[in-house]
Design a protein around this motif. Structure first.
Motif, PDB file in Angstrom:
ATOM      1  N   GLY A   1       7.521  -7.860   7.840  1.00 43.04           N
ATOM      2  CA  GLY A   1       7.090  -7.788   6.454  1.00 43.04           C
ATOM      3  C   GLY A   1       6.198  -6.578   6.251  1.00 43.04           C
ATOM      4  O   GLY A   1       6.166  -5.652   7.068  1.00 43.04           O
ATOM      5  N   THR A   2       5.462  -6.574   5.164  1.00 39.79           N
ATOM      6  CA  THR A   2       4.568  -5.471   4.860  1.00 39.79           C
ATOM      7  C   THR A   2       3.243  -5.643   5.602  1.00 39.79           C
ATOM      8  O   THR A   2       2.951  -6.704   6.161  1.00 39.79           O
ATOM      9  CB  THR A   2       4.297  -5.394   3.353  1.00 39.79           C
ATOM     10  OG1 THR A   2       3.570  -6.573   2.950  1.00 39.79           O
ATOM     11  CG2 THR A   2       5.596  -5.320   2.565  1.00 39.79           C
ATOM     12  N   LEU A   3       2.445  -4.588   5.587  1.00 39.52           N
ATOM     13  CA  LEU A   3       1.131  -4.655   6.218  1.00 39.52           C
ATOM     14  C   LEU A   3       0.245  -5.663   5.491  1.00 39.52           C
ATOM     15  O   LEU A   3      -0.562  -6.367   6.114  1.00 39.52           O
ATOM     16  CB  LEU A   3       0.485  -3.264   6.206  1.00 39.52           C
ATOM     17  CG  LEU A   3      -0.840  -3.118   6.952  1.00 39.52           C
ATOM     18  CD1 LEU A   3      -0.678  -3.521   8.412  1.00 39.52           C
ATOM     19  CD2 LEU A   3      -1.356  -1.686   6.851  1.00 39.52           C
ATOM     20  N   ARG A   4       0.402  -5.768   4.183  1.00 37.71           N
ATOM     21  CA  ARG A   4      -0.361  -6.772   3.429  1.00 37.71           C
ATOM     22  C   ARG A   4       0.029  -8.182   3.864  1.00 37.71           C
ATOM     23  O   ARG A   4      -0.817  -9.069   3.990  1.00 37.71           O
ATOM     24  CB  ARG A   4      -0.128  -6.581   1.934  1.00 37.71           C
ATOM     25  CG  ARG A   4      -0.953  -7.527   1.062  1.00 37.71           C
ATOM     26  CD  ARG A   4      -0.656  -7.383  -0.412  1.00 37.71           C
ATOM     27  NE  ARG A   4      -1.233  -6.150  -0.956  1.00 37.71           N
ATOM     28  CZ  ARG A   4      -0.534  -5.065  -1.260  1.00 37.71           C
ATOM     29  NH1 ARG A   4       0.770  -5.042  -1.066  1.00 37.71           N
ATOM     30  NH2 ARG A   4      -1.124  -3.995  -1.755  1.00 37.71           N
ATOM     31  N   ASP A   5       1.330  -8.398   4.115  1.00 36.35           N
ATOM     32  CA  ASP A   5       1.785  -9.706   4.600  1.00 36.35           C
ATOM     33  C   ASP A   5       1.175 -10.032   5.962  1.00 36.35           C
ATOM     34  O   ASP A   5       0.835 -11.190   6.233  1.00 36.35           O
ATOM     35  CB  ASP A   5       3.315  -9.739   4.702  1.00 36.35           C
ATOM     36  CG  ASP A   5       3.998  -9.650   3.349  1.00 36.35           C
ATOM     37  OD1 ASP A   5       3.363 -10.029   2.342  1.00 36.35           O
ATOM     38  OD2 ASP A   5       5.151  -9.191   3.299  1.00 36.35           O
ATOM     39  N   GLN A   6       1.055  -9.019   6.813  1.00 36.52           N
ATOM     40  CA  GLN A   6       0.471  -9.241   8.138  1.00 36.52           C
ATOM     41  C   GLN A   6      -0.968  -9.743   8.021  1.00 36.52           C
ATOM     42  O   GLN A   6      -1.367 -10.694   8.707  1.00 36.52           O
ATOM     43  CB  GLN A   6       0.474  -7.932   8.953  1.00 36.52           C
ATOM     44  CG  GLN A   6       1.828  -7.435   9.351  1.00 36.52           C
ATOM     45  CD  GLN A   6       2.541  -8.376  10.292  1.00 36.52           C
ATOM     46  OE1 GLN A   6       1.925  -9.210  10.958  1.00 36.52           O
ATOM     47  NE2 GLN A   6       3.853  -8.278  10.344  1.00 36.52           N
ATOM     48  N   LEU A   7      -1.741  -9.123   7.166  1.00 34.75           N
ATOM     49  CA  LEU A   7      -3.142  -9.501   7.023  1.00 34.75           C
ATOM     50  C   LEU A   7      -3.276 -10.872   6.362  1.00 34.75           C
ATOM     51  O   LEU A   7      -4.213 -11.616   6.660  1.00 34.75           O
ATOM     52  CB  LEU A   7      -3.886  -8.448   6.208  1.00 34.75           C
ATOM     53  CG  LEU A   7      -4.012  -7.064   6.864  1.00 34.75           C
ATOM     54  CD1 LEU A   7      -4.671  -6.076   5.912  1.00 34.75           C
ATOM     55  CD2 LEU A   7      -4.801  -7.144   8.158  1.00 34.75           C
ATOM     56  N   ALA A   8      -2.340 -11.207   5.467  1.00 34.63           N
ATOM     57  CA  ALA A   8      -2.419 -12.486   4.762  1.00 34.63           C
ATOM     58  C   ALA A   8      -1.979 -13.652   5.636  1.00 34.63           C
ATOM     59  O   ALA A   8      -2.379 -14.789   5.384  1.00 34.63           O
ATOM     60  CB  ALA A   8      -1.569 -12.438   3.497  1.00 34.63           C
TER      61      ALA A   8
END
Length: 341
Positions: free
Chosen positions: A218-225
């Motif tokens: 997924g996206t980097l934002r998905d990783q952090l979430a």
């Protein structure tokens, strides 16, 4: 299959469900296009194929009939013979396709049926075996815990009791195979074989960081979430968190927040562990459990991340081997290898 335990530790059901639905939608769209071709264009071709028994004999015998060398009745005989051949070939191809699908379906259903029978056998045996009791509490405590492997063939340790006060750290050390990670599995509710009681908050208040972080596609934002669906933080706040875990260049290296990547292949294990640690700063859980979550980092990076934990005043449990970890924890458990059957 490869990351099932990490996903279970993260309690990432919602995120995995969303990802599975997204992938299924792609498969569904492809299947619709396949139906359009197979049931539309291919069926049209087969429909036209049905006229070939009349077209081909007419082309072949037409000149002879026009010349009077062959009677016109021969055309009907030739069409009938050619039609029988075409029908037989078409029937073979159609049935072969159907039997292939049927065999694949039967094989999958058989495997599923066998697995359900296996689960039924387990359910019949499990009630007779002792179970670890889990109770809701505002703090983590272990009372007279004896932990066994899921098949009850090996006892990992006996009669362990400890209470973890809020805002403190507990370090679990010991040789490989002594049950350190297994104790975390019991805390997470993944293992139940044994006796004793575990008191802990709801899993929503606990964030598990495994040694091999689970990096979703997924996206980097998905990783952090992860394991939640959204981080509920601004991009600026997320950038600050990346800087705090000493990953300031990840955002620019891989195309920004919205680019989907295979992060497990692009990042080193040390970078994955720091990115996984960033999830602690995003979600701010009350409790953090780290299963050798800094094993791929050097001492300085490890010290920096544990200092962040201390500043957050969270309660945390660590599994590790390095003696340097002791300075960040107020309590220590050293487990010894126990092969009691």
């Amino acid at each position: 299959r490869e990351n099932s335990e990490s996903i279970a530790f993260y309690d990432g059901i919602a995120q995995e469900n969303r990802r599975a639905r997204y992938l299924f939608q792609q498969v569904y769209d492809i299947f619709k296009r396949w139906i359009r071709w197979s049931e539309g264009y291919l069926r049209l071709f087969r429909f036209q194929f049905g006229y070939l028994p009349w077209i081909i004999p007419s082309i072949v015998l037409g000149p002879s009939i026009m010349a009077g060398d062959v009677e016109i009745g021969k055309l009907a005989e030739a069409a009938g013979a050619f039609g029988n051949i075409a029908f037989s070939v078409n029937a073979i191809m159609y049935e072969f396709d159907q039997f292939t699908k049927f065999a694949a379906s039967i094989d999958r259903l058989s495997s599923f049926h066998d697995y359900l029978d296996y689960l039924g056998e387990v359910e019949q045996i499990d009630p007779e075996r002792p179970k670890i009791q889990v109770g809701d509490s505002e703090h983590i405590a272990i009372d007279s815990l004896t932990l066994q492997t899921p098949n009850y063939q090996t006892t990992l340790f006996n009669d362990l009791s400890i209470e973890l006060t809020a805002g403190s750290g507990l370090l679990i050390m010991g040789e490989s195979g002594c049950g350190k990670s297994s104790l975390l599995r019991a805390l997470a509710g993944l293992w139940h074989s044994g006796t004793g009681t575990i008191h802990r908050p709801q899993l929503a208040d606990i964030l598990f960081l495994p040694q091999k972080p689970y990096m979703i596609i997924g996206t980097l934002r998905d990783q952090l979430a992860y394991p939640k669906l959204e981080a509920n933080l601004s991009d600026r706040a997320l950038e600050d968190i990346l800087e705090m875990v000493q990953l300031p260049n990840v955002l620019t290296r891989f195309g920004g927040w919205e680019t989907e990547q295979e992060w497990s292949e692009l990042l080193s294990l040390g970078e994955q562990q720091r990115l996984s640690f960033a999830r602690v700063l995003v979600h701010k859980p009350r409790y953090v459990i780290l299963d050798e979550a800094t094993s791929a980092l050097d001492i300085n990076h490890e010290a920096h991340l544990y200092q962040l934990l201390l500043e957050m005043n969270v309660t945390f449990i660590s599994v590790g081997h390095r003696p340097t970890l002791r300075q960040y924890h107020q309590q220590l458990i050293t487990l010894e290898t126990n092969y009691t059957a």
